[in-house]
Design a protein around this motif. Structure first.
Motif, PDB file in Angstrom:
ATOM      1  N   PHE A 106      44.957 -46.540 -32.692  1.00  0.00           N
ATOM      2  CA  PHE A 106      45.599 -47.390 -31.582  1.00  0.00           C
ATOM      3  C   PHE A 106      45.018 -46.837 -30.342  1.00  0.00           C
ATOM      4  CE2 PHE A 106      48.199 -43.385 -32.481  1.00  0.00           C
ATOM      5  CZ  PHE A 106      48.105 -42.902 -31.388  1.00  0.00           C
ATOM      6  N   ALA A 107      44.214 -45.662 -30.400  1.00  0.00           N
ATOM      7  CA  ALA A 107      43.391 -45.536 -29.159  1.00  0.00           C
ATOM      8  C   ALA A 107      42.137 -44.597 -29.236  1.00  0.00           C
ATOM      9  CB  ALA A 107      44.537 -44.557 -28.234  1.00  0.00           C
ATOM     10  N   ILE A 108      41.166 -44.981 -28.208  1.00  0.00           N
ATOM     11  CA  ILE A 108      39.966 -44.063 -28.249  1.00  0.00           C
ATOM     12  C   ILE A 108      39.345 -43.922 -27.207  1.00  0.00           C
ATOM     13  CG2 ILE A 108      38.556 -46.321 -29.019  1.00  0.00           C
ATOM     14  CD1 ILE A 108      36.673 -44.679 -30.495  1.00  0.00           C
ATOM     15  N   PHE A 109      38.965 -42.641 -26.771  1.00  0.00           N
ATOM     16  CA  PHE A 109      38.287 -42.501 -25.313  1.00  0.00           C
ATOM     17  C   PHE A 109      37.375 -41.120 -25.578  1.00  0.00           C
ATOM     18  CE2 PHE A 109      42.692 -40.543 -25.563  1.00  0.00           C
ATOM     19  CZ  PHE A 109      42.426 -39.458 -25.561  1.00  0.00           C
ATOM     20  N   ARG A 110      36.533 -40.984 -24.625  1.00  0.00           N
ATOM     21  CA  ARG A 110      35.864 -39.738 -24.461  1.00  0.00           C
ATOM     22  C   ARG A 110      36.282 -38.705 -23.886  1.00  0.00           C
ATOM     23  NH1 ARG A 110      30.710 -39.995 -26.010  1.00  0.00           N
ATOM     24  NH2 ARG A 110      30.648 -41.935 -26.177  1.00  0.00           N
ATOM     25  N   SER A 111      36.258 -37.603 -24.103  1.00  0.00           N
ATOM     26  CA  SER A 111      37.046 -36.591 -23.491  1.00  0.00           C
ATOM     27  C   SER A 111      35.962 -35.254 -23.673  1.00  0.00           C
ATOM     28  CB  SER A 111      38.171 -36.079 -24.083  1.00  0.00           C
ATOM     29  OG  SER A 111      38.802 -35.263 -23.044  1.00  0.00           O
ATOM     30  N   SER A 141      41.827 -30.095 -20.590  1.00  0.00           N
ATOM     31  CA  SER A 141      42.390 -30.730 -19.513  1.00  0.00           C
ATOM     32  C   SER A 141      42.363 -32.158 -19.455  1.00  0.00           C
ATOM     33  CB  SER A 141      42.235 -29.988 -18.023  1.00  0.00           C
ATOM     34  OG  SER A 141      42.411 -28.526 -18.163  1.00  0.00           O
ATOM     35  N   GLN A 142      41.185 -32.547 -19.586  1.00  0.00           N
ATOM     36  CA  GLN A 142      40.731 -34.211 -19.562  1.00  0.00           C
ATOM     37  C   GLN A 142      41.586 -34.654 -20.709  1.00  0.00           C
ATOM     38  OE1 GLN A 142      36.588 -35.009 -20.195  1.00  0.00           O
ATOM     39  NE2 GLN A 142      37.152 -37.186 -18.859  1.00  0.00           N
ATOM     40  N   LEU A 143      41.510 -33.922 -22.027  1.00  0.00           N
ATOM     41  CA  LEU A 143      42.061 -34.479 -22.999  1.00  0.00           C
ATOM     42  C   LEU A 143      43.641 -34.798 -22.908  1.00  0.00           C
ATOM     43  CD1 LEU A 143      42.151 -35.409 -26.143  1.00  0.00           C
ATOM     44  CD2 LEU A 143      42.180 -32.784 -26.701  1.00  0.00           C
ATOM     45  N   GLU A 144      44.193 -33.770 -22.475  1.00  0.00           N
ATOM     46  CA  GLU A 144      45.430 -33.661 -22.110  1.00  0.00           C
ATOM     47  C   GLU A 144      46.108 -34.798 -21.099  1.00  0.00           C
ATOM     48  OE1 GLU A 144      49.296 -30.847 -20.168  1.00  0.00           O
ATOM     49  OE2 GLU A 144      47.433 -30.056 -21.063  1.00  0.00           O
ATOM     50  N   LYS A 145      45.417 -34.993 -20.108  1.00  0.00           N
ATOM     51  CA  LYS A 145      45.524 -35.888 -18.993  1.00  0.00           C
ATOM     52  C   LYS A 145      45.349 -37.444 -19.929  1.00  0.00           C
ATOM     53  CE  LYS A 145      43.917 -37.551 -14.478  1.00  0.00           C
ATOM     54  NZ  LYS A 145      43.122 -37.188 -13.515  1.00  0.00           N
ATOM     55  N   GLN A 146      44.239 -37.637 -20.520  1.00  0.00           N
ATOM     56  CA  GLN A 146      44.152 -38.932 -20.944  1.00  0.00           C
ATOM     57  C   GLN A 146      45.209 -39.215 -22.186  1.00  0.00           C
ATOM     58  OE1 GLN A 146      40.166 -37.841 -21.857  1.00  0.00           O
ATOM     59  NE2 GLN A 146      39.376 -39.844 -20.848  1.00  0.00           N
ATOM     60  N   THR A 147      45.649 -38.368 -22.810  1.00  0.00           N
ATOM     61  CA  THR A 147      46.819 -38.449 -23.696  1.00  0.00           C
ATOM     62  C   THR A 147      48.092 -38.785 -23.193  1.00  0.00           C
ATOM     63  OG1 THR A 147      45.772 -36.679 -25.468  1.00  0.00           O
ATOM     64  CG2 THR A 147      48.124 -37.338 -25.696  1.00  0.00           C
ATOM     65  N   ARG A 148      48.163 -38.181 -22.061  1.00  0.00           N
ATOM     66  CA  ARG A 148      49.538 -38.498 -21.071  1.00  0.00           C
ATOM     67  C   ARG A 148      49.412 -39.895 -20.694  1.00  0.00           C
ATOM     68  NH1 ARG A 148      48.998 -34.732 -17.805  1.00  0.00           N
ATOM     69  NH2 ARG A 148      49.910 -33.010 -19.162  1.00  0.00           N
ATOM     70  N   THR A 149      48.391 -40.616 -20.308  1.00  0.00           N
ATOM     71  CA  THR A 149      48.266 -41.858 -20.055  1.00  0.00           C
ATOM     72  C   THR A 149      48.471 -42.972 -21.027  1.00  0.00           C
ATOM     73  OG1 THR A 149      45.888 -42.212 -20.258  1.00  0.00           O
ATOM     74  CG2 THR A 149      46.839 -41.007 -18.248  1.00  0.00           C
ATOM     75  N   LEU A 150      48.410 -42.700 -22.198  1.00  0.00           N
ATOM     76  CA  LEU A 150      48.780 -43.613 -23.458  1.00  0.00           C
ATOM     77  C   LEU A 150      49.857 -44.162 -23.446  1.00  0.00           C
ATOM     78  CD1 LEU A 150      46.478 -41.995 -26.378  1.00  0.00           C
ATOM     79  CD2 LEU A 150      45.757 -43.584 -24.718  1.00  0.00           C
ATOM     80  N   GLU A 194      47.773 -28.449 -29.627  1.00  0.00           N
ATOM     81  CA  GLU A 194      48.724 -27.885 -28.550  1.00  0.00           C
ATOM     82  C   GLU A 194      48.791 -29.044 -27.328  1.00  0.00           C
ATOM     83  OE1 GLU A 194      48.125 -24.012 -27.613  1.00  0.00           O
ATOM     84  OE2 GLU A 194      48.483 -23.144 -29.542  1.00  0.00           O
ATOM     85  N   ARG A 195      47.561 -29.115 -26.854  1.00  0.00           N
ATOM     86  CA  ARG A 195      47.704 -30.131 -25.444  1.00  0.00           C
ATOM     87  C   ARG A 195      48.072 -31.461 -25.798  1.00  0.00           C
ATOM     88  NH1 ARG A 195      44.870 -28.360 -21.089  1.00  0.00           N
ATOM     89  NH2 ARG A 195      44.449 -26.066 -21.127  1.00  0.00           N
ATOM     90  N   ILE A 196      47.635 -31.948 -26.987  1.00  0.00           N
ATOM     91  CA  ILE A 196      48.200 -33.318 -27.249  1.00  0.00           C
ATOM     92  C   ILE A 196      49.744 -33.517 -27.544  1.00  0.00           C
ATOM     93  CG2 ILE A 196      48.023 -35.229 -28.983  1.00  0.00           C
ATOM     94  CD1 ILE A 196      45.147 -34.191 -29.390  1.00  0.00           C
ATOM     95  N   GLU A 197      50.174 -32.367 -28.260  1.00  0.00           N
ATOM     96  CA  GLU A 197      51.483 -32.386 -28.626  1.00  0.00           C
ATOM     97  C   GLU A 197      52.445 -32.189 -27.313  1.00  0.00           C
ATOM     98  OE1 GLU A 197      51.899 -29.295 -31.366  1.00  0.00           O
ATOM     99  OE2 GLU A 197      51.904 -30.579 -33.173  1.00  0.00           O
ATOM    100  N   LYS A 198      51.740 -31.456 -26.154  1.00  0.00           N
ATOM    101  CA  LYS A 198      52.501 -31.006 -25.120  1.00  0.00           C
ATOM    102  C   LYS A 198      52.485 -32.560 -24.181  1.00  0.00           C
ATOM    103  CE  LYS A 198      51.951 -28.963 -20.540  1.00  0.00           C
ATOM    104  NZ  LYS A 198      51.045 -27.984 -19.756  1.00  0.00           N
ATOM    105  N   ALA A 199      51.500 -33.207 -24.252  1.00  0.00           N
ATOM    106  CA  ALA A 199      51.466 -34.498 -23.575  1.00  0.00           C
ATOM    107  C   ALA A 199      52.477 -35.686 -24.186  1.00  0.00           C
ATOM    108  CB  ALA A 199      50.074 -35.296 -23.497  1.00  0.00           C
ATOM    109  N   ILE A 200      52.510 -35.394 -25.442  1.00  0.00           N
ATOM    110  CA  ILE A 200      53.608 -36.317 -26.139  1.00  0.00           C
ATOM    111  C   ILE A 200      54.872 -35.968 -25.636  1.00  0.00           C
ATOM    112  CG2 ILE A 200      54.323 -37.243 -28.394  1.00  0.00           C
ATOM    113  CD1 ILE A 200      51.657 -37.002 -29.395  1.00  0.00           C
TER     114      ILE A 200
END
Length: 368
Positions: free
Chosen positions: A63-68, A72-81, A112-118
Motif C-alpha cells: 500500500f505504500a512505497i517511498f525512498r528513505s 528520522s526520515q523513515l519515521e516522518k514519512q511513515t507518520r504521513t501515510l 521501533e520507529r515505524i511502530e512509534k509512528a503508527i
C-alpha cells in the motif's frame, strides 16, 4: 483508489504454477517474482485471491512505497501515510522489517520507529495474539510497506483438523498437483496418504470448492473491508469441473481415520475412498487411469533411510504391475530413493523447500 501491487507467496521453484493458477482465475497481468507472483488490483482482488488461490501461502497488499535514507526520515514519512484508511483506531499492529543494501541497515531500529509512528496516528492498542502484520522491506533505500491480508497461513483451510507426522501443506499439494498435470478431470490416488492431503485437495479442485470457504482472514479486520462484497464473493460457487473419484490408502489405520474425518469436514466424503492397506496390497481402482501422487517417508524425517529402499522398491513393483496407463509423481528429498522404484521418471523438478528440507518432484508419463 488507484490499483496497488498484490503479492502472493509460494515456495521458491513453484512460482510458475501459481502464476498459471492466478491467470486462469482471472488475475490479469500476474507476473513471477522471487518466492511468488505479483499483479495489480484493488481490495476486492485481495479478498478474492485469499478465497480462491489454492497455491498461495499468503497474500500481501503493498500500500505504500517511498525512498528513505535515515531513521528520522523513515519515521516522518511513515507518520504521513493514511493509516486511518487502512486500519481502525486502536488496532494492534506487529511490524516486521527486512533491510538490504540500504543506509537504514538496522532492522530493529527501523521497526521501533515505524511502530512509534503508527501508534501516534492510531492510538495505543491493547496487545493480543492475533495482530495485523505490517511487512516493511527496505532495499536500495526504497521502503515498501505491505499489510498481510491473510492472517493465518493459507494452507490452514479451516476444515482439516486431523493430521499425522510430516504432513504436506495443502498449498504445496495444490501446486504439486498442478505441476503433475492434474486439472480436475481424472482420478487421483495416494498410496501413502497420511491425513489425505493429496486426494482431498484434488477432490476440492474437481468439485469447484473455494479453498478459503471455511476460514477467516486478516483483511476482515481492516478499515478497507467491504462486507457486502465479501458476502457476494463467498456465495459465488464455481461450477464443478468433473466428478471423478479420489483414493487414499495407508498402512496406518489411524491415518485412514484422520483422512476420512477430514473429508467429512470438507464436505467431499462422497468423492473420496480411504482404505487401510500396505503398498503390496494396493489395487488399481476401477475406471479410467489417472494420477498416482505421494509424499513418502524420506528417512531424514520419519525413519532411517536404509530401511526405506525396500519400501520404495515395493512401491515401484506394485505400480508397474497394476497401474498401467497411470502417471506417477513422487516427492522426495533423495533421488536415489526415487530411483529405487525402478519407474521411468521423465521429469525431475528443481529443489523445492518443504518442512526445512529440499524436495524434488519426480514424474513419469503414463506407465506401459
Amino acid at each position: 483508489m488507484k490499483p496497488f501491487e498484490i503479492f502472493c507467496a509460494c515456495p521458491p521453484g513453484l512460482e510458475l504454477y501459481l502464476q498459471a493458477e492466478a491467470l486462469e482465475a482471472g488475475f490479469k497481468g500476474a507476473e513471477i517474482t522471487a518466492g511468488g507472483i505479483t499483479f495489480f488490483g484493488l481490495w476486492p482482488n485481495v479478498m478474492r485471491a485469499n478465497l480462491t488461490l489454492r497455491g498461495a501461502s499468503r497474500v500481501l497488499a503493498r500500500f505504500a512505497i517511498f525512498r528513505s535514507f535515515n531513521l528520522s526520515q523513515l519515521e516522518k514519512q511513515t507518520r504521513t501515510l493514511d493509516w486511518a484508511a487502512l486500519l481502525h483506531a486502536g488496532t494492534f499492529v506487529r511490524v516486521d522489517v527486512t533491510t538490504r543494501k540500504s543506509k537504514i541497515y538496522h532492522a530493529g531500529a527501523a521497526k521501533e520507529r515505524i511502530e512509534k509512528a503508527i501508534r501516534e496516528r492510531l492510538g495505543q492498542a491493547e496487545p493480543n495474539e492475533d495482530p495485523i502484520k505490517i511487512m516493511v522491506r527496505i532495499e536500495d533505500n526504497m521502503c515498501t510497506f505491505s499489510v498481510d491480508s491473510s492472517g493465518a497461513p493459507l494452507h490452514q483451510r479451516g476444515h482439516k483438523e486431523a493430521v499425522g507426522k510430516a504432513p504436506m501443506r495443502e498449498t504445496l499439494a495444490a501446486l504439486f498437483l498442478r505441476a503433475s498435470g492434474y486439472q480436475g478431470s481424472e482420478p487421483v490416488l495416494d498410496p501413502m496418504c497420511g491425513s489425505g492431503t493429496f486426494p482431498l485437495e484434488a477432490a476440492e479442485i474437481a468439485a469447484g470448492l473455494h479453498p478459503g470457504r471455511s476460514r477467516n482472514f486478516a483483511f476482515e479486520r481492516l478499515a478497507t473491508f467491504m462486507p457486502e462484497r465479501w458476502t457476494d464473493l463467498r456465495s459465488s460457487v464455481p461450477k464443478p469441473i468433473e466428478t471423478p473419484h479420489f483414493y487414499g490408502s495407508d498402512r496406518n489405520a489411524g491415518a485412514i481415520t484422520n483422512a476420512t474425518s477430514n473429508a467429512n469436514r470438507a464436505g467431499i466424503e462422497h468423492l473420496c475412498t480411504f482404505t487401510h492397506a500396505s503398498i503390496s496390497d494396493l489395487m488399481r481402482p476401477d475406471g479410467p487411469p489417472g494420477l498416482v501422487i505421494l509424499n513418502p517417508p524420506y528417512g531424514a524425517r520419519i525413519g532411517e533411510k536404509k530401511q526405506l529402499f525396500a519400501l520404495y522398491g515395493a512401491l515401484g513393483t506394485t505400480l508397474k504391475t497394476r497401474f498401467r496407463g497411470w502417471r506417477v509423481a513422487i516427492i522426495t528429498t533423495d533421488t536415489s530413493l526415487a530411483r529405487t522404484c525402478g519407474l521411468p521418471f521423465s521429469d525431475t523438478s528443481a529443489p523445492i523447500p518443504h518442512g526445512g528440507l529440499k524436495v524434488r518432484l519426480h514424474q513419469t508419463k503414463a506407465l506401459h
